[in-house]
Design a protein around this motif. Structure first.
Motif, short mmCIF file in Angstrom:
data_model
loop_
_atom_site.label_atom_id
_atom_site.label_comp_id
_atom_site.label_asym_id
_atom_site.label_seq_id
_atom_site.Cartn_x
_atom_site.Cartn_y
_atom_site.Cartn_z
N GLY A 162 0.81 -1.22 0.00
CA GLY A 162 0.00 0.00 0.00
C GLY A 162 0.84 1.26 0.00
N GLY A 163 2.02 1.20 0.63
CA GLY A 163 2.94 2.33 0.56
C GLY A 163 3.47 2.52 -0.84
N ASN A 164 3.75 1.41 -1.51
CA ASN A 164 4.15 1.48 -2.91
C ASN A 164 3.05 2.12 -3.75
N ILE A 165 1.81 1.70 -3.51
CA ILE A 165 0.68 2.27 -4.25
C ILE A 165 0.55 3.76 -3.98
N ALA A 166 0.63 4.16 -2.70
CA ALA A 166 0.50 5.58 -2.36
C ALA A 166 1.55 6.41 -3.07
N HIS A 167 2.78 5.91 -3.12
CA HIS A 167 3.85 6.61 -3.85
C HIS A 167 3.48 6.75 -5.32
N ASN A 168 3.03 5.66 -5.94
CA ASN A 168 2.72 5.70 -7.37
C ASN A 168 1.51 6.58 -7.68
N ILE A 169 0.54 6.63 -6.77
CA ILE A 169 -0.59 7.53 -6.96
C ILE A 169 -0.13 8.98 -6.86
N ALA A 170 0.79 9.27 -5.93
CA ALA A 170 1.33 10.63 -5.81
C ALA A 170 2.08 11.03 -7.07
N VAL A 171 2.83 10.09 -7.65
CA VAL A 171 3.53 10.38 -8.91
C VAL A 171 2.52 10.66 -10.02
N ARG A 172 1.50 9.85 -10.10
CA ARG A 172 0.49 10.04 -11.16
C ARG A 172 -0.26 11.34 -10.95
N PHE A 173 -0.55 11.69 -9.71
CA PHE A 173 -1.22 12.96 -9.44
C PHE A 173 -0.35 14.13 -9.90
N GLY A 174 0.97 14.00 -9.72
CA GLY A 174 1.87 15.05 -10.17
C GLY A 174 1.83 15.26 -11.67
N VAL A 175 1.51 14.20 -12.41
CA VAL A 175 1.45 14.27 -13.88
C VAL A 175 0.08 14.74 -14.34
N GLU A 176 -0.97 14.15 -13.78
CA GLU A 176 -2.32 14.38 -14.30
C GLU A 176 -3.09 15.47 -13.58
N LYS A 177 -2.75 15.72 -12.31
CA LYS A 177 -3.47 16.71 -11.49
C LYS A 177 -4.96 16.38 -11.43
N LEU A 178 -5.62 16.95 -10.50
CA LEU A 178 -7.07 16.86 -10.40
C LEU A 178 -7.57 18.20 -9.91
N ASP A 179 -8.44 18.82 -10.64
CA ASP A 179 -8.90 20.17 -10.31
C ASP A 179 -9.55 20.20 -8.93
#
Length: 314
Positions: A162-179
């Motif tokens: 789950g820590g691995n997932i949280a890291h990867n979601i943070a990376v994806r958020f940095g790329v895609e952003k969410l308004d």
């Protein structure tokens, strides 16, 4: 001739065993408990369905005393279990998150992503991203989120896989952003990071072999040419690392955990990447992998939960 059911194809104790006839035996992490009002903490929980077509759901938590109209930090959490066992509904995570919610006074969405090998990676990542987007969507219609979650104070968190997932979601958020979403920080508890080449004492670790972790990654993520240097498990290979989508990180590692050295190295990798946020790494003596999840009411478990609560209320 059909394979006998007792012929083993993959053996990864204490988590999972797969037989040549296709049978999968999970050796731990299969028990579940219903949502509740916890008698010890007063924390209330309930289950929601996010995407019925893929059986994606989550467990939501609120602290005992919540004032209608008040806004709480929102933590989107991902459970551990090597991507193959455990769930958001297990007694282990129910107790852990009850303790954390009571201490931190936050709202939590614990995402129940699908597990390998039936659903090999990247399915867990896609499920978790969908769960994260649902949790931070102001139009989701979920009463607890609309009423109590502050999307200006959003955090990610998880332990082990789950820590691995949280890291990867943070990376994806940095790329895609969410308004309209302000991702302040990410909490990683003994995160599952790895690599082809061993570092520190990984080759000679007393409690777990490097071969075991190598085999686990190939089992949950078959067919990937990068193997254990896949950027999702080895952040040093991720060209998007510098764009990690939050500015604060809290990382816990444990002395006896084979993943400890990777957690410590994560800080160096982020600095080298050019990421300009703040990271604190806490190295806990004498403890093993995800000790605070196993025993959140122990002395060191309580210490960690208090520190995480402070992180979530900065």
């Amino acid at each position: 001739m059909a394979a006998n059911s007792d012929e083993i194809l993959h053996d990864l104790p204490p988590m999972i065993r797969q037989y040549k006839d296709g049978q999968i035996e999970r050796l731990m992490g299969t028990e579940t408990v219903p949502p509740s009002v916890d008698p010890e903490t007063g924390v209330q929980s309930k289950d929601v369905v996010i995407a019925p077509e893929i059986n994606l759901s989550a467990r939501l938590y609120l602290p005992k005393f919540v004032i209608p109209g008040s806004k709480l930090p929102l933590l989107v959490y991902f459970h551990g279990g090597g991507f193959v066992v455990q769930s958001a509904f297990s007694p282990l995570y129910q107790k852990h998150l009850n303790c954390l919610v009571a201490e931190a006074n936050v709202a939590v969405v614990s995402v129940d992503y699908r597990l390998a090998p039936e659903h090999p990676l990247p399915i867990a990542y896609e499920d978790s991203w969908l769960g994260f987007k649902w949790a931070v969507s102001q139009s989701s219609g979920e009463e607890w989120i609309k009423e109590y979650a502050d999307l200006n104070r959003v955090f990610l968190g998880g332990d082990s896989a789950g820590g691995n997932i949280a890291h990867n979601i943070a990376v994806r958020f940095g790329v895609e952003k969410l308004d309209g979403v302000n991702l302040i920080g990410t909490f990683l508890n003994c995160p599952f990071f790895w690599g082809k080449q061993g570092i520190a004492n990984e080759e000679t670790h007393e409690l777990m072999s490097k071969d075991y972790v190598d085999r686990l990654w190939h089992y949950i993520c078959p067919g990937e040419t990068e193997g254990c240097d896949d950027p999702r498990v080895n952040p040093g290979k991720d060209k998007k690392l510098s764009g990690l989508g939050c500015k604060k990180l809290l990382v816990y590692v444990a002395e006896k955990d084979i993943l400890r050295s990777r957690g410590l190295f994560y800080k160096e990798l982020l600095r080298k990447s050019g990421w300009d946020g703040e990271i604190e790494v806490v190295d806990v003596e004498g403890e093993n992998h995800c000790y605070s999840v196993e025993c959140p009411t122990g002395e060191k478990g309580k210490e960690m939960i208090k520190r995480v609560a402070s992180f979530l209320n900065q």
